[in-house]
Design an enzyme around this catalytic site. Structure first.
Site, short mmCIF file in Angstrom:
data_model
loop_
_atom_site.label_atom_id
_atom_site.label_comp_id
_atom_site.label_asym_id
_atom_site.label_seq_id
_atom_site.Cartn_x
_atom_site.Cartn_y
_atom_site.Cartn_z
N ARG A 25 7.90 39.53 30.68
CA ARG A 25 8.14 40.86 31.23
C ARG A 25 9.61 41.25 31.19
NH1 ARG A 25 6.34 39.91 37.03
NH2 ARG A 25 7.38 37.96 36.49
N GLU A 58 18.94 37.57 41.56
CA GLU A 58 19.48 38.09 42.80
C GLU A 58 20.99 38.19 42.58
OE1 GLU A 58 18.11 36.99 47.07
OE2 GLU A 58 19.75 35.63 46.55
N GLN A 86 32.08 48.14 50.55
CA GLN A 86 32.04 49.25 49.61
C GLN A 86 31.58 48.74 48.25
OE1 GLN A 86 35.53 51.81 49.72
NE2 GLN A 86 35.44 52.09 47.51
N ARG A 136 40.71 49.91 31.97
CA ARG A 136 40.97 50.33 33.35
C ARG A 136 41.78 49.23 34.03
NH1 ARG A 136 37.37 54.63 34.85
NH2 ARG A 136 35.67 54.88 33.37
N HIS A 183 44.76 47.13 38.43
CA HIS A 183 44.80 47.79 39.73
C HIS A 183 44.76 46.80 40.89
CE1 HIS A 183 42.57 51.16 37.43
NE2 HIS A 183 43.86 51.30 37.29
N LYS A 227 37.30 41.46 45.56
CA LYS A 227 36.22 42.11 44.81
C LYS A 227 35.30 41.07 44.20
CE LYS A 227 39.40 45.76 43.38
NZ LYS A 227 40.12 46.32 42.23
N TYR A 240 31.26 46.69 41.22
CA TYR A 240 32.01 45.76 42.03
C TYR A 240 31.89 46.06 43.51
CZ TYR A 240 35.70 49.32 41.18
OH TYR A 240 36.41 50.49 41.04
N GLU A 266 47.13 52.23 46.91
CA GLU A 266 46.81 51.83 45.54
C GLU A 266 48.07 51.59 44.73
OE1 GLU A 266 44.47 54.77 43.48
OE2 GLU A 266 46.02 56.29 43.63
N ASP A 303 47.09 55.28 34.43
CA ASP A 303 47.29 53.86 34.13
C ASP A 303 48.44 53.64 33.15
OD1 ASP A 303 45.32 53.16 35.89
OD2 ASP A 303 43.89 52.49 34.38
#
Length: 181
Positions: free
Chosen positions: A23, A28, A47, A59, A62, A72, A132, A143, A170
């Site tokens: 299938r 998890e 978050q 990206r 950061h 994260k 994330y 930031e 960036d």
């Protein structure tokens, strides 16, 4: 869930158990009890973020400063990304060192990025969905980042520079030496 150490202190890969049959597959992706058992960390992720990027989108790098720093847990839901982290914790035995790993929807690997690390990724496929979890809320005033092509770090993004797609924001990030001073 298996914890796999990286060369960077406190940064590790998590490999979930994947169950496959005719299938498809199931895994998890996160369970607080399993995470704590595998890592010894009791982290309250508050978050979840997700981005969709096309080939060559870079990206990063950061991070958030001070009390708003974030740990994260990152993964690619679809496609392939090269994920790169840099330890920017002064006093850490791996300060200034970087690590990269390919995250994709086939290996199902997740990278735990501790607070005090700069983080970025580049998309290696036509499209990638990147997700994330963060243990602290986004705060615009906190930031910061490091320019992707910093000479001190000499990061290998695995794609030709002419394929990079980078935001103006960036492209204006400071260098490593400026960030750590």
């Amino acid at each position: 869930m298996e914890k796999i150490e990286t060369p960077l202190k406190d940064c590790f890969i998590l490999k979930p158990r994947v169950f496959s049959d005719a299938r498809g597959s199931f895994c998890e992706s996160y369970n607080k009890k399993t995470f704590k058992s595998a890592t010894g960390l009791d982290i309250d992720f508050v978050q979840d973020n997700q981005s969709i990027s096309s080939y060559g989108v870079l990206r990063g790098l950061h991070f958030q400063k001070g009390n708003m720093a974030q740990a994260k847990l990152v993964r690619a839901i679809q496609g392939r990304v090269l994920d790169i982290v840099v330890d920017i914790r002064k006093g850490s035995e791996t300060f200034g060192q970087s690590y990269s790993v390919e995250l994709n929807n086939e290996n199902n690997l997740q990278l735990f990025v501790p607070r005090g690390f700069a983080h970025g990724f580049i998309t290696l496929t036509n499209k990638a969905i990147f997700a994330y979890k963060c243990d602290n809320y986004y705060d615009k005033e906190s930031e910061s980042g490091i320019i992707y092509n910093d000479a001190t770090l000499s990061l290998d993004w695995h794609l030709p520079k002419e394929d990079f797609i980078i935001s103006d924001k960036d492209l204006e990030l400071p260098g490593f030496e400026e960030v750590i001073s």
